[in-house]
Design a protein around this motif. Sequence first.
Motif, PDB file in Angstrom:
ATOM      1  N   ILE A  11       0.833  -1.207   0.000  1.00 38.40           N
ATOM      2  CA  ILE A  11       0.000   0.000   0.000  1.00 38.40           C
ATOM      3  C   ILE A  11       0.863   1.250   0.000  1.00 38.40           C
ATOM      4  O   ILE A  11       0.663   2.167  -0.807  1.00 38.40           O
ATOM      5  N   ILE A  12       1.841   1.294   0.887  1.00 40.42           N
ATOM      6  CA  ILE A  12       2.722   2.469   0.983  1.00 40.42           C
ATOM      7  C   ILE A  12       3.484   2.671  -0.324  1.00 40.42           C
ATOM      8  O   ILE A  12       3.612   3.799  -0.817  1.00 40.42           O
ATOM      9  N   SER A  13       3.963   1.582  -0.907  1.00 37.67           N
ATOM     10  CA  SER A  13       4.690   1.675  -2.178  1.00 37.67           C
ATOM     11  C   SER A  13       3.798   2.199  -3.293  1.00 37.67           C
ATOM     12  O   SER A  13       4.216   3.028  -4.100  1.00 37.67           O
ATOM     13  N   GLU A  14       2.569   1.722  -3.338  1.00 34.90           N
ATOM     14  CA  GLU A  14       1.637   2.167  -4.377  1.00 34.90           C
ATOM     15  C   GLU A  14       1.295   3.644  -4.212  1.00 34.90           C
ATOM     16  O   GLU A  14       1.244   4.393  -5.188  1.00 34.90           O
ATOM     17  N   VAL A  15       1.085   4.071  -2.977  1.00 35.53           N
ATOM     18  CA  VAL A  15       0.767   5.474  -2.718  1.00 35.53           C
ATOM     19  C   VAL A  15       1.956   6.359  -3.090  1.00 35.53           C
ATOM     20  O   VAL A  15       1.789   7.401  -3.738  1.00 35.53           O
ATOM     21  N   PHE A  16       3.157   5.947  -2.708  1.00 32.19           N
ATOM     22  CA  PHE A  16       4.342   6.723  -3.063  1.00 32.19           C
ATOM     23  C   PHE A  16       4.535   6.742  -4.581  1.00 32.19           C
ATOM     24  O   PHE A  16       4.842   7.784  -5.169  1.00 32.19           O
ATOM     25  N   ALA A  64      -6.483  -1.448  -2.719  1.00 30.28           N
ATOM     26  CA  ALA A  64      -7.055  -0.397  -3.560  1.00 30.28           C
ATOM     27  C   ALA A  64      -7.752   0.677  -2.721  1.00 30.28           C
ATOM     28  O   ALA A  64      -7.593   1.877  -2.970  1.00 30.28           O
ATOM     29  N   GLY A  65      -8.512   0.251  -1.732  1.00 29.52           N
ATOM     30  CA  GLY A  65      -9.277   1.200  -0.922  1.00 29.52           C
ATOM     31  C   GLY A  65      -8.400   2.095  -0.063  1.00 29.52           C
ATOM     32  O   GLY A  65      -8.535   3.322  -0.083  1.00 29.52           O
ATOM     33  N   VAL A  66      -7.499   1.487   0.682  1.00 28.81           N
ATOM     34  CA  VAL A  66      -6.613   2.284   1.538  1.00 28.81           C
ATOM     35  C   VAL A  66      -5.684   3.133   0.672  1.00 28.81           C
ATOM     36  O   VAL A  66      -5.430   4.298   0.978  1.00 28.81           O
ATOM     37  N   GLY A  67      -5.212   2.551  -0.418  1.00 25.33           N
ATOM     38  CA  GLY A  67      -4.355   3.325  -1.330  1.00 25.33           C
ATOM     39  C   GLY A  67      -5.079   4.533  -1.902  1.00 25.33           C
ATOM     40  O   GLY A  67      -4.517   5.626  -1.978  1.00 25.33           O
ATOM     41  N   THR A  68      -6.331   4.354  -2.284  1.00 28.95           N
ATOM     42  CA  THR A  68      -7.127   5.467  -2.811  1.00 28.95           C
ATOM     43  C   THR A  68      -7.338   6.543  -1.752  1.00 28.95           C
ATOM     44  O   THR A  68      -7.166   7.743  -2.018  1.00 28.95           O
ATOM     45  N   ALA A  69      -7.687   6.128  -0.544  1.00 25.91           N
ATOM     46  CA  ALA A  69      -7.916   7.093   0.536  1.00 25.91           C
ATOM     47  C   ALA A  69      -6.627   7.864   0.866  1.00 25.91           C
ATOM     48  O   ALA A  69      -6.648   9.095   0.988  1.00 25.91           O
ATOM     49  N   LEU A  70      -5.516   7.148   0.980  1.00 26.11           N
ATOM     50  CA  LEU A  70      -4.247   7.822   1.294  1.00 26.11           C
ATOM     51  C   LEU A  70      -3.798   8.738   0.163  1.00 26.11           C
ATOM     52  O   LEU A  70      -3.299   9.842   0.413  1.00 26.11           O
ATOM     53  N   THR A  71      -3.969   8.290  -1.078  1.00 23.87           N
ATOM     54  CA  THR A  71      -3.578   9.123  -2.215  1.00 23.87           C
ATOM     55  C   THR A  71      -4.427  10.391  -2.271  1.00 23.87           C
ATOM     56  O   THR A  71      -3.921  11.478  -2.565  1.00 23.87           O
ATOM     57  N   THR A  72      -5.703  10.280  -1.952  1.00 23.35           N
ATOM     58  CA  THR A  72      -6.574  11.455  -1.894  1.00 23.35           C
ATOM     59  C   THR A  72      -6.082  12.427  -0.832  1.00 23.35           C
ATOM     60  O   THR A  72      -5.993  13.635  -1.074  1.00 23.35           O
ATOM     61  N   LEU A  73      -5.741  11.911   0.344  1.00 24.83           N
ATOM     62  CA  LEU A  73      -5.239  12.774   1.418  1.00 24.83           C
ATOM     63  C   LEU A  73      -3.912  13.432   1.045  1.00 24.83           C
ATOM     64  O   LEU A  73      -3.686  14.611   1.348  1.00 24.83           O
ATOM     65  N   ILE A  74      -3.047  12.707   0.374  1.00 24.90           N
ATOM     66  CA  ILE A  74      -1.776  13.296  -0.077  1.00 24.90           C
ATOM     67  C   ILE A  74      -2.042  14.409  -1.079  1.00 24.90           C
ATOM     68  O   ILE A  74      -1.396  15.458  -1.040  1.00 24.90           O
ATOM     69  N   GLY A  75      -2.998  14.195  -1.970  1.00 20.87           N
ATOM     70  CA  GLY A  75      -3.356  15.250  -2.927  1.00 20.87           C
ATOM     71  C   GLY A  75      -3.820  16.510  -2.221  1.00 20.87           C
ATOM     72  O   GLY A  75      -3.458  17.625  -2.601  1.00 20.87           O
ATOM     73  N   VAL A  76      -4.617  16.337  -1.186  1.00 22.58           N
ATOM     74  CA  VAL A  76      -5.128  17.487  -0.435  1.00 22.58           C
ATOM     75  C   VAL A  76      -3.999  18.175   0.337  1.00 22.58           C
ATOM     76  O   VAL A  76      -3.864  19.398   0.302  1.00 22.58           O
ATOM     77  N   ILE A  77      -3.166  17.392   1.014  1.00 28.59           N
ATOM     78  CA  ILE A  77      -2.126  17.960   1.882  1.00 28.59           C
ATOM     79  C   ILE A  77      -0.960  18.543   1.080  1.00 28.59           C
ATOM     80  O   ILE A  77      -0.541  19.680   1.324  1.00 28.59           O
ATOM     81  N   PHE A  78      -0.429  17.785   0.136  1.00 29.87           N
ATOM     82  CA  PHE A  78       0.797  18.208  -0.547  1.00 29.87           C
ATOM     83  C   PHE A  78       0.575  18.954  -1.858  1.00 29.87           C
ATOM     84  O   PHE A  78       1.422  19.743  -2.274  1.00 29.87           O
ATOM     85  N   PHE A  79      -0.541  18.681  -2.522  1.00 28.03           N
ATOM     86  CA  PHE A  79      -0.788  19.322  -3.811  1.00 28.03           C
ATOM     87  C   PHE A  79      -1.928  20.332  -3.746  1.00 28.03           C
ATOM     88  O   PHE A  79      -2.374  20.839  -4.761  1.00 28.03           O
TER      89      PHE A  79
END
Length: 109
Positions: A11-16, A64-79
Amino acid sequence: MNPIAILAIAIISEVFGSTMLKKSEGFKKLWASLGVVICMGLAFYCLSLAIRTLPIGTVYAIWAGVGTALTTLIGVIFFKEQFNMKKFIGITLIIGGVIALKLSTSGAH
């Protein structure tokens, strides 16, 4: 290694890797592009290890679910992407679905 820990690495690898995909600007930036390839490769490798002992449907849904949620949060926080009630509800439903799937397979390996 514990299959849950392997799934967490996937999950962490996919999000990164997804984050690096944004930073690669269409694979125009070398280091970000290499990050995509390496991280996505590691993510799929770890995913393949996790499904050796855990149910494939549950593993994939969590990944897929946790990756999607984390990627969404990264988009909000960093982008600085917009966070609104629809995104909040979507993430909440994803997390609820992951929890329900995990509860439905507790003890089943």
